[in-house]
Design an enzyme around this catalytic site. Sequence first.
Site, PDB file in Angstrom:
ATOM      1  N   GLU A  42       0.821  -1.202  -0.113  1.00  0.00           N
ATOM      2  CA  GLU A  42      -0.016   0.046   0.074  1.00  0.00           C
ATOM      3  C   GLU A  42       0.986   1.063  -0.088  1.00  0.00           C
ATOM      4  OE1 GLU A  42      -3.364   1.987   2.620  1.00  0.00           O
ATOM      5  OE2 GLU A  42      -2.247   0.341   3.565  1.00  0.00           O
ATOM      6  N   LYS A  51      -9.143   2.926  -2.416  1.00  0.00           N
ATOM      7  CA  LYS A  51      -9.722   2.417  -1.334  1.00  0.00           C
ATOM      8  C   LYS A  51     -10.850   3.059  -0.478  1.00  0.00           C
ATOM      9  CE  LYS A  51      -7.105   1.589   3.386  1.00  0.00           C
ATOM     10  NZ  LYS A  51      -5.803   2.116   4.120  1.00  0.00           N
ATOM     11  N   CYS A  76      -5.525  -2.923   1.936  1.00  0.00           N
ATOM     12  CA  CYS A  76      -5.545  -3.028   3.273  1.00  0.00           C
ATOM     13  C   CYS A  76      -6.928  -2.971   4.206  1.00  0.00           C
ATOM     14  CB  CYS A  76      -4.668  -1.871   3.836  1.00  0.00           C
ATOM     15  SG  CYS A  76      -3.751  -2.052   5.422  1.00  0.00           S
ATOM     16  N   SER A 123       0.570  -2.355   7.243  1.00  0.00           N
ATOM     17  CA  SER A 123       0.015  -2.874   8.324  1.00  0.00           C
ATOM     18  C   SER A 123       1.264  -2.722   9.456  1.00  0.00           C
ATOM     19  CB  SER A 123      -0.446  -4.252   8.463  1.00  0.00           C
ATOM     20  OG  SER A 123      -1.015  -4.707   9.495  1.00  0.00           O
ATOM     21  N   GLY A 173      23.010   7.730  28.473  1.00  0.00           N
ATOM     22  CA  GLY A 173      23.268   7.954  29.752  1.00  0.00           C
ATOM     23  C   GLY A 173      23.205   6.801  30.254  1.00  0.00           C
ATOM     24  N   SER A 223      23.331   5.093  33.763  1.00  0.00           N
ATOM     25  CA  SER A 223      23.117   5.048  35.335  1.00  0.00           C
ATOM     26  C   SER A 223      23.524   4.069  35.975  1.00  0.00           C
ATOM     27  CB  SER A 223      21.527   5.430  35.511  1.00  0.00           C
ATOM     28  OG  SER A 223      20.992   4.372  35.195  1.00  0.00           O
ATOM     29  N   ILE A 237      18.974  -0.541  35.149  1.00  0.00           N
ATOM     30  CA  ILE A 237      18.278  -1.628  34.031  1.00  0.00           C
ATOM     31  C   ILE A 237      18.084  -0.981  32.713  1.00  0.00           C
ATOM     32  CG2 ILE A 237      15.971  -1.676  34.937  1.00  0.00           C
ATOM     33  CD1 ILE A 237      18.269  -4.692  33.697  1.00  0.00           C
ATOM     34  N   GLU A 291       7.233   4.335  33.962  1.00  0.00           N
ATOM     35  CA  GLU A 291       7.370   5.552  34.461  1.00  0.00           C
ATOM     36  C   GLU A 291       6.926   6.659  33.834  1.00  0.00           C
ATOM     37  OE1 GLU A 291      11.767   3.627  36.328  1.00  0.00           O
ATOM     38  OE2 GLU A 291      11.906   5.094  34.709  1.00  0.00           O
TER      39      GLU A 291
END
Length: 565
Positions: A42, A115, A152, A185, A302, A304, A307, A414
């Site tokens: 598409e 479409k 689509c 998609s 950065g 720290s 994780i 977060e």
Amino acid sequence: MLRITAAQLNYTIGDLAGNAARMIEAARKASADQADLVVFSEMSLTAYYPADLLEEEGFMDRVEAAFETLVAASRQMPALHWAIGLPARHEGAGKKLRNVLRVIRGGEVLLEYAKQLLPTYNVFDERRHFEPGPDVARVLRIRGVQVGLLICEDGWNDEAQDYAVNPFARMRDAAPDLVVSINASPSSIGKREQRHQIFGAASRRHGLPILYVNQVGGHDQLVYDGASFAVEPQAGVVYEAQRFAENVRTLRFEDGRFLALGGALHPSVPEGLPALEFYRQQIVLGLRDYARRCGFRQAVVGSSGGIDSALTLALAVEALGAENVVGITMPSHFSSEGSVSDSEALCRNLGVPLKHHAIAGMVSQFTQGFESAFTAELHGVGLENLQARVRGTVLMAYSNSFGHLLLTTGNKSEISVGYCTLYGDTNGGLGLIGDLYKTEVFALSRHLNETAGREIIPQAILDKEPSAELAPGQKDADSLPPYPVLDPVLKLLIEGRRLAEPEYQQALASVESLRADATGKALVERIRGMIARNEYKRRQSPPIIRVRARAFGSGRQLPIAAHRP
């Protein structure tokens, strides 16, 4: 017998000459395979989705010129039909453009289909630019095979739940032997399986074999996984292209079946990729294409010692190579010893240079200046956020000076509740893990270690209790519920029914358990309020790579200034 080449390509939005060149190269391969039809995705000529580029002066002139380049190339392969997606001008009432599929052969346009169903939900906004096509089916006879053509969304409404019009029903009435659907998609967890379910059901319901051709590649927030496929009414999905890679493959279509050029096809694996491996491949392709298309070769993160930055660095290395990634550690008065030592271990494992830039002196100087100017002590949240903003300034200065793309390291948990500093750790050009909840960040980090067969992300980082390290002894749990408690609530409030059914039921059970007593009920409402209050932060944050059905960004549009009871 009909030979069809499914051209799953990685286009660049707006690069009309480059996209046309890729299409011509794929058409030459199709011609070498003696294909009768090559199918592109598409809006392949512009790539999906050009958005308001469609309104820029001269853009449609360039589209039409590029299309003529394809028409001219088709004269060199006169036996080959090309199914091409592109925007086209529309005369008459309504929007001045349509999203169309054109079939060309030997320098002539044989067919145009517009479409009909224009999505305006989640990340889509096609009705902003396009006028729907008429409620008609378009079928073209190629080497004795009646080929029906769809675009689509026209194939996604066969159960008539979202639109009053069902193009598939109209297509069935036209009695094709085969349906070809061109698609753009975007990928998210579970999307591949959803495509198989919807088009497999339509194939069985109407007794029609279907070839589904998708694009591949990363475009800003969205990633397209390719995974083009062929489905038959009885056998189901009988062929699937590679995921997250270009793939140009010629199939035979004979007696209602799809076959390989030299024999039988190898069917797709029903279960697909495990969720964690899907996240990994989606993010890696998203970063690689984002950096390439925006002109970046290198990235900076950065580090720290936590994780989030560890996973971001690891994914960046996989996408760009260790030689193109830099980590920067920026300890303050409140940083733990592991902030630096764990960063050093991580970067050794990754083969990435780690730069040291302590910020304690800068923070002290700013604090003294603040107190002198305003006769007030800088403390509490103001002092905590200052450290994050100094770090963000250092990282942006590095990016400006050396030309690296700054990757922001916030996760979805977060970002949802605003546990981040605007103009600090939210600085950057792209977020890799902003659509992963914190529990998923830990799980994906472990997955990287397991698949590598060695420790990439140090165990000390995996074992460490999450902390922003902006105050003495600070832990995330001081401000937030434990992530195994928080994440199911966030999933239900943000994604709700867009979750896969097992994940939805798990989140629902967790929230209902909390709501069983007054304390838990108050916690759920507190989390709801935190999500609402921090919309202004998300609005000003970098784009994030979408991996789930509902991500922050264009797929979740809420007002900032609104009353929420």
